[in-house]
Write a protein that holds these residues in place. Structure first.
Motif, PDB file in Angstrom:
ATOM      1  N   TYR A   1      20.642  46.679  10.451  1.00  0.00           N
ATOM      2  CA  TYR A   1      19.845  45.301  10.015  1.00  0.00           C
ATOM      3  C   TYR A   1      18.593  45.259  10.151  1.00  0.00           C
ATOM      4  O   TYR A   1      18.163  44.659   9.335  1.00  0.00           O
ATOM      5  CB  TYR A   1      20.231  44.376  11.339  1.00  0.00           C
ATOM      6  CG  TYR A   1      22.070  44.258  11.139  1.00  0.00           C
ATOM      7  CD1 TYR A   1      22.089  42.467  10.332  1.00  0.00           C
ATOM      8  CD2 TYR A   1      22.676  44.696  12.142  1.00  0.00           C
ATOM      9  CE1 TYR A   1      23.857  42.545  10.439  1.00  0.00           C
ATOM     10  CE2 TYR A   1      23.974  44.288  11.987  1.00  0.00           C
ATOM     11  CZ  TYR A   1      24.251  43.540  11.327  1.00  0.00           C
ATOM     12  OH  TYR A   1      26.309  42.890  11.115  1.00  0.00           O
TER      13      TYR A   1
ATOM     14  N   SER B   1      21.647  48.515  14.617  1.00  0.00           N
ATOM     15  CA  SER B   1      20.767  47.373  15.114  1.00  0.00           C
ATOM     16  C   SER B   1      19.758  47.974  13.730  1.00  0.00           C
ATOM     17  O   SER B   1      18.713  46.734  13.294  1.00  0.00           O
ATOM     18  CB  SER B   1      20.199  47.381  16.283  1.00  0.00           C
ATOM     19  OG  SER B   1      21.280  46.930  17.669  1.00  0.00           O
TER      20      SER B   1
ATOM     21  N   LEU C   1      22.314  39.773  16.001  1.00  0.00           N
ATOM     22  CA  LEU C   1      21.957  40.803  15.843  1.00  0.00           C
ATOM     23  C   LEU C   1      22.070  41.371  17.551  1.00  0.00           C
ATOM     24  O   LEU C   1      23.591  42.070  17.921  1.00  0.00           O
ATOM     25  CB  LEU C   1      20.656  41.790  16.509  1.00  0.00           C
ATOM     26  CG  LEU C   1      20.684  43.405  15.665  1.00  0.00           C
ATOM     27  CD1 LEU C   1      21.376  44.082  14.817  1.00  0.00           C
ATOM     28  CD2 LEU C   1      19.413  43.965  15.572  1.00  0.00           C
TER      29      LEU C   1
ATOM     30  N   ASN D   1      26.175  42.851  18.547  1.00  0.00           N
ATOM     31  CA  ASN D   1      26.169  44.174  19.247  1.00  0.00           C
ATOM     32  C   ASN D   1      27.239  43.971  20.864  1.00  0.00           C
ATOM     33  O   ASN D   1      27.876  44.469  21.294  1.00  0.00           O
ATOM     34  CB  ASN D   1      24.932  44.734  20.364  1.00  0.00           C
ATOM     35  CG  ASN D   1      24.113  45.353  18.965  1.00  0.00           C
ATOM     36  OD1 ASN D   1      25.121  46.046  18.014  1.00  0.00           O
ATOM     37  ND2 ASN D   1      22.403  45.016  18.947  1.00  0.00           N
TER      38      ASN D   1
END
Length: 276
Positions: A125, A122, A76, A80
């Motif tokens: 996920y 995020s 993650l 990002n």
């Protein structure tokens, strides 16, 4: 000490485990679609609450799936980071507004819209991962194969998937056993060794692991051939259970979540913009 394994079936006495494989597959697909079609923060937060509730009901402990959680966090952060590096203005493009928090360097401005967009990424996920882990950890591989067959997929494909799911923990245990044998012979794999040295020593484990895996595959193939696997077009399943009330409730919850996600997305748009 037993080897720690990931992506393996964890039997429990829980309502999630008592659902049929078909129910868990249907809920997983419905829930995944519901989280995929929207970036609306309120919908994602609602799905996240449902995901945590399902994980709590399964009685699976966090420490048992800690590796997958850590792996997801690392992925993650990298995801990002690359989103920001390749297109720092993607959030402003999607939301249609621009509020610069600070200038970093060159063309990289840190905007509230970009941060909000990455938070939503995020969150997606975090919404999907617990349910995905539950689907793997709370479903017996044989039951999963039966569920695939029940929706029209060939039982040969379903059985192949079941064998693969059963085989993942075996590979991990073999790797653990081989690494312990190598360390007993003086091959250092601990934290005291440099990273690249540990990486090189870990590669030495791959050859015996591959040979062990090929031998097991050959044994399984011979056993299935002797039993006449694949001779008939259909087969029966020991793990196939009848639908009960809780199965209809679980599928109904999945359908409601998908309908709510689609309704909110169609009526208020895919993106919720708090900066307007």
């Amino acid at each position: 000490m037993a080897a720690k394994t990931v992506l393996n079936y964890l039997p429990r006495e829980s309502v999630i485990h008592k659902l049929t494989g078909t129910t868990k597959l249907a809920f997983f697909l419905l829930f995944t679609f519901a989280s995929m079609i929207t970036y609306n923060t309120w919908v994602l937060l609602g799905l996240f609450a449902v995901s945590l509730a399902a994980f709590k009901l399964s009685k699976i402990k966090f420490r048992e799936v800690r590796f997958m959680m850590i792996f997801m966090l690392v992925f993650l952060v990298l995801n990002n980071l690359f989103i920001f590096l390749f297109d720092p203005n993607q959030g402003t493009t999607l939301y249609g507004t621009r509020h610069v928090l600070c200038h970093l360097f060159w063309r990289y401005d840190l905007t509230a819209e970009q941060l909000f967009y990455m938070v939503n990424i995020s969150l997606k996920y975090f919404v999907a991962l617990p349910v995905a882990i539950l689907f793997i950890s709370a479903t017996n591989p044989s039951e999963f194969a039966a569920s695939l067959n029940s929706i029209g997929i060939s039982y040969k494909v379903g059985y192949s998937v079941a064998i693969a799911l059963r085989y993942i923990p075996d590979i991990q245990r073999d790797y653990h056993s081989i690494s312990q044998a190598q360390q007993a012979r003086g091959v250092e794999l601990g934290k005291n060794e440099h990273f690249f040295a540990r990486l090189k020593n870990s590669v030495n484990i791959l050859l015996p692991l591959i040979l062990t895996s090929l031998n097991r595959i050959d044994t399984i193939s011979n056993a299935m051939e002797l039993r006449g696997f694949g001779k008939d077009k259909k087969r029966t399943w020991y793990m196939k259970r009848p639908f009960e009330k809780r199965d209809f409730v679980a599928i109904g919850v999945g359908v409601v979540l998908l309908v709510v996600s689609m309704t909110v997305t169609i009526r208020w748009g895919r993106f919720y913009n708090p900066f307007v």
